[in-house]
Write a protein that holds these residues in place. Structure first.
Motif, PDB file in Angstrom:
ATOM      1  N   PHE A  34       0.851  -1.179   0.000  1.00 34.96           N
ATOM      2  CA  PHE A  34       0.000   0.000   0.000  1.00 34.96           C
ATOM      3  C   PHE A  34       0.891   1.235   0.000  1.00 34.96           C
ATOM      4  CE2 PHE A  34      -2.210   3.245   2.595  1.00 34.96           C
ATOM      5  CZ  PHE A  34      -3.307   3.447   1.780  1.00 34.96           C
ATOM      6  N   ILE A  35       0.623   2.195  -0.890  1.00 34.70           N
ATOM      7  CA  ILE A  35       1.419   3.422  -0.963  1.00 34.70           C
ATOM      8  C   ILE A  35       0.785   4.503  -0.103  1.00 34.70           C
ATOM      9  CG2 ILE A  35       2.276   5.267  -2.448  1.00 34.70           C
ATOM     10  CD1 ILE A  35       2.258   3.265  -4.768  1.00 34.70           C
ATOM     11  N   GLN A  36      -0.446   4.830  -0.402  1.00 36.71           N
ATOM     12  CA  GLN A  36      -1.116   5.907   0.302  1.00 36.71           C
ATOM     13  C   GLN A  36      -2.602   5.883  -0.001  1.00 36.71           C
ATOM     14  OE1 GLN A  36       0.535   9.626  -1.033  1.00 36.71           O
ATOM     15  NE2 GLN A  36       0.766   8.865  -3.103  1.00 36.71           N
ATOM     16  N   GLY A  37      -3.348   6.641   0.754  1.00 31.90           N
ATOM     17  CA  GLY A  37      -4.777   6.742   0.538  1.00 31.90           C
ATOM     18  C   GLY A  37      -5.305   8.058   1.058  1.00 31.90           C
ATOM     19  N   LEU A  38      -6.519   8.364   0.680  1.00 28.33           N
ATOM     20  CA  LEU A  38      -7.165   9.574   1.170  1.00 28.33           C
ATOM     21  C   LEU A  38      -8.664   9.342   1.199  1.00 28.33           C
ATOM     22  CD1 LEU A  38      -8.707  11.350  -1.277  1.00 28.33           C
ATOM     23  CD2 LEU A  38      -6.368  11.722  -1.942  1.00 28.33           C
ATOM     24  N   THR A  39      -9.336  10.150   1.959  1.00 26.85           N
ATOM     25  CA  THR A  39     -10.791  10.153   1.935  1.00 26.85           C
ATOM     26  C   THR A  39     -11.242  11.393   1.194  1.00 26.85           C
ATOM     27  OG1 THR A  39     -10.926  11.289   4.063  1.00 26.85           O
ATOM     28  CG2 THR A  39     -11.027   8.884   4.091  1.00 26.85           C
ATOM     29  N   ASN A  40     -12.362  11.276   0.538  1.00 24.88           N
ATOM     30  CA  ASN A  40     -12.908  12.365  -0.256  1.00 24.88           C
ATOM     31  C   ASN A  40     -14.377  12.496   0.104  1.00 24.88           C
ATOM     32  OD1 ASN A  40     -13.858  14.043  -2.351  1.00 24.88           O
ATOM     33  ND2 ASN A  40     -12.247  13.329  -3.705  1.00 24.88           N
ATOM     34  N   ARG A  41     -14.818  13.682   0.454  1.00 25.79           N
ATOM     35  CA  ARG A  41     -16.211  13.894   0.861  1.00 25.79           C
ATOM     36  C   ARG A  41     -17.183  13.732  -0.304  1.00 25.79           C
ATOM     37  NH1 ARG A  41     -17.176  12.810   5.556  1.00 25.79           N
ATOM     38  NH2 ARG A  41     -18.943  14.189   5.704  1.00 25.79           N
ATOM     39  N   ASN A  42     -16.712  13.796  -1.533  1.00 27.43           N
ATOM     40  CA  ASN A  42     -17.571  13.633  -2.702  1.00 27.43           C
ATOM     41  C   ASN A  42     -17.381  12.248  -3.294  1.00 27.43           C
ATOM     42  OD1 ASN A  42     -18.470  16.409  -2.680  1.00 27.43           O
ATOM     43  ND2 ASN A  42     -16.413  16.918  -3.360  1.00 27.43           N
ATOM     44  N   GLU A  43     -18.435  11.698  -3.846  1.00 28.21           N
ATOM     45  CA  GLU A  43     -18.341  10.376  -4.462  1.00 28.21           C
ATOM     46  C   GLU A  43     -17.468  10.439  -5.708  1.00 28.21           C
ATOM     47  OE1 GLU A  43     -21.183   7.016  -6.513  1.00 28.21           O
ATOM     48  OE2 GLU A  43     -22.078   8.490  -5.169  1.00 28.21           O
ATOM     49  N   ILE A  44     -16.389   9.665  -5.730  1.00 32.85           N
ATOM     50  CA  ILE A  44     -15.459   9.619  -6.868  1.00 32.85           C
ATOM     51  C   ILE A  44     -16.091   8.759  -7.959  1.00 32.85           C
ATOM     52  CG2 ILE A  44     -13.176   8.930  -7.652  1.00 32.85           C
ATOM     53  CD1 ILE A  44     -12.254   9.325  -4.692  1.00 32.85           C
ATOM     54  N   SER A  45     -16.246   9.335  -9.151  1.00 28.66           N
ATOM     55  CA  SER A  45     -16.905   8.628 -10.243  1.00 28.66           C
ATOM     56  C   SER A  45     -15.978   8.322 -11.417  1.00 28.66           C
ATOM     57  CB  SER A  45     -18.106   9.438 -10.733  1.00 28.66           C
ATOM     58  OG  SER A  45     -17.708  10.732 -11.119  1.00 28.66           O
ATOM     59  N   ALA A  46     -14.782   8.920 -11.446  1.00 27.98           N
ATOM     60  CA  ALA A  46     -13.821   8.678 -12.530  1.00 27.98           C
ATOM     61  C   ALA A  46     -12.420   9.031 -12.042  1.00 27.98           C
ATOM     62  CB  ALA A  46     -14.167   9.511 -13.760  1.00 27.98           C
ATOM     63  N   ILE A  47     -11.419   8.308 -12.570  1.00 26.15           N
ATOM     64  CA  ILE A  47     -10.019   8.536 -12.204  1.00 26.15           C
ATOM     65  C   ILE A  47      -9.172   8.485 -13.473  1.00 26.15           C
ATOM     66  CG2 ILE A  47      -8.016   7.671 -10.920  1.00 26.15           C
ATOM     67  CD1 ILE A  47      -9.897   6.190  -9.099  1.00 26.15           C
ATOM     68  N   ALA A  48      -8.155   9.343 -13.555  1.00 23.10           N
ATOM     69  CA  ALA A  48      -7.159   9.275 -14.630  1.00 23.10           C
ATOM     70  C   ALA A  48      -5.809   9.700 -14.060  1.00 23.10           C
ATOM     71  CB  ALA A  48      -7.543  10.183 -15.791  1.00 23.10           C
ATOM     72  N   VAL A  49      -4.742   9.071 -14.549  1.00 18.75           N
ATOM     73  CA  VAL A  49      -3.374   9.430 -14.166  1.00 18.75           C
ATOM     74  C   VAL A  49      -2.710  10.059 -15.384  1.00 18.75           C
ATOM     75  CG1 VAL A  49      -1.141   8.558 -13.358  1.00 18.75           C
ATOM     76  CG2 VAL A  49      -3.257   7.526 -12.511  1.00 18.75           C
ATOM     77  N   SER A  50      -2.049  11.200 -15.187  1.00 18.79           N
ATOM     78  CA  SER A  50      -1.383  11.880 -16.301  1.00 18.79           C
ATOM     79  C   SER A  50      -0.260  11.009 -16.853  1.00 18.79           C
ATOM     80  CB  SER A  50      -0.837  13.236 -15.857  1.00 18.79           C
ATOM     81  OG  SER A  50       0.168  13.079 -14.882  1.00 18.79           O
ATOM     82  N   PRO A  51       0.072  11.161 -18.146  1.00 19.08           N
ATOM     83  CA  PRO A  51       1.119  10.342 -18.759  1.00 19.08           C
ATOM     84  C   PRO A  51       2.471  10.437 -18.054  1.00 19.08           C
ATOM     85  CG  PRO A  51      -0.091  11.509 -20.458  1.00 19.08           C
ATOM     86  CD  PRO A  51      -0.560  12.041 -19.128  1.00 19.08           C
ATOM     87  N   ASP A  52       2.779  11.595 -17.462  1.00 14.03           N
ATOM     88  CA  ASP A  52       4.054  11.734 -16.767  1.00 14.03           C
ATOM     89  C   ASP A  52       3.991  11.263 -15.316  1.00 14.03           C
ATOM     90  OD1 ASP A  52       2.648  13.739 -15.465  1.00 14.03           O
ATOM     91  OD2 ASP A  52       3.940  15.366 -16.155  1.00 14.03           O
ATOM     92  N   GLY A  53       2.820  10.821 -14.873  1.00 12.85           N
ATOM     93  CA  GLY A  53       2.673  10.304 -13.519  1.00 12.85           C
ATOM     94  C   GLY A  53       2.646  11.361 -12.435  1.00 12.85           C
ATOM     95  N   GLN A  54       2.552  12.630 -12.806  1.00 15.54           N
ATOM     96  CA  GLN A  54       2.599  13.707 -11.824  1.00 15.54           C
ATOM     97  C   GLN A  54       1.238  14.047 -11.214  1.00 15.54           C
ATOM     98  OE1 GLN A  54       5.540  15.280 -10.780  1.00 15.54           O
ATOM     99  NE2 GLN A  54       6.370  13.536 -11.878  1.00 15.54           N
ATOM    100  N   LEU A  55       0.160  13.807 -11.962  1.00 19.49           N
ATOM    101  CA  LEU A  55      -1.172  14.192 -11.514  1.00 19.49           C
ATOM    102  C   LEU A  55      -2.145  13.027 -11.535  1.00 19.49           C
ATOM    103  CD1 LEU A  55      -1.753  17.552 -13.443  1.00 19.49           C
ATOM    104  CD2 LEU A  55      -1.334  17.289 -10.995  1.00 19.49           C
ATOM    105  N   ILE A  56      -3.057  13.046 -10.594  1.00 17.99           N
ATOM    106  CA  ILE A  56      -4.203  12.152 -10.600  1.00 17.99           C
ATOM    107  C   ILE A  56      -5.431  13.047 -10.692  1.00 17.99           C
ATOM    108  CG2 ILE A  56      -5.545  10.454  -9.305  1.00 17.99           C
ATOM    109  CD1 ILE A  56      -2.922   9.656  -7.904  1.00 17.99           C
ATOM    110  N   ALA A  57      -6.288  12.805 -11.679  1.00 17.02           N
ATOM    111  CA  ALA A  57      -7.534  13.560 -11.822  1.00 17.02           C
ATOM    112  C   ALA A  57      -8.665  12.715 -11.269  1.00 17.02           C
ATOM    113  CB  ALA A  57      -7.785  13.888 -13.292  1.00 17.02           C
ATOM    114  N   LEU A  58      -9.500  13.334 -10.447  1.00 16.39           N
ATOM    115  CA  LEU A  58     -10.659  12.666  -9.868  1.00 16.39           C
ATOM    116  C   LEU A  58     -11.909  13.398 -10.321  1.00 16.39           C
ATOM    117  CD1 LEU A  58      -9.428  12.338  -6.172  1.00 16.39           C
ATOM    118  CD2 LEU A  58      -9.312  10.604  -7.959  1.00 16.39           C
TER     119      LEU A  58
END
Length: 105
Positions: A34-58
């Protein structure tokens, strides 16, 4: 940063104790740890990771897109993208562009 060769999985799920929050969890593909985790008050409906690995879009049910730093999961940006729930996110492979889709169009 996290990249496709390092991320084994990004997963979301509702808090099993009934709290009104979603979890985002990441595991290392080299170790399975396990690397890491977070809680989000809004329901996550989609995820994408940028090609350079720098960003995660929720994408979320609240119509917003949140950009998070892939190293520490801190918020680096947030914007209203649609008038309904975000259903898909995809980073362009070579340009700094994030495509979004929702149930509103």
């Amino acid at each position: 940063s996290l990249d496709d060769s390092q991320i084994l999985a990004l997963a979301t799920g509702r808090n099993p104790q009934g709290a009104d929050e979603d979890w985002l969890l990441a595991w290392d593909s080299r170790t399975g740890n396990f690397i890491q985790g977070l809680t989000n008050r809004n329901e996550i409906s989609a995820i994408a990771v940028s090609p350079d690995g720098q960003l995660i879009a929720l994408g979320s049910r609240d119509k917003d897109v949140e950009l998070r730093n892939a190293v520490d999961l801190s918020i680096s940006g947030r914007f209203r993208a649609h008038d309904d729930m975000i259903t898909a996110l995809e980073f362009h492979p070579s340009l700094p562009v994030l495509a979004t889709a929702a149930e509103d169009y």
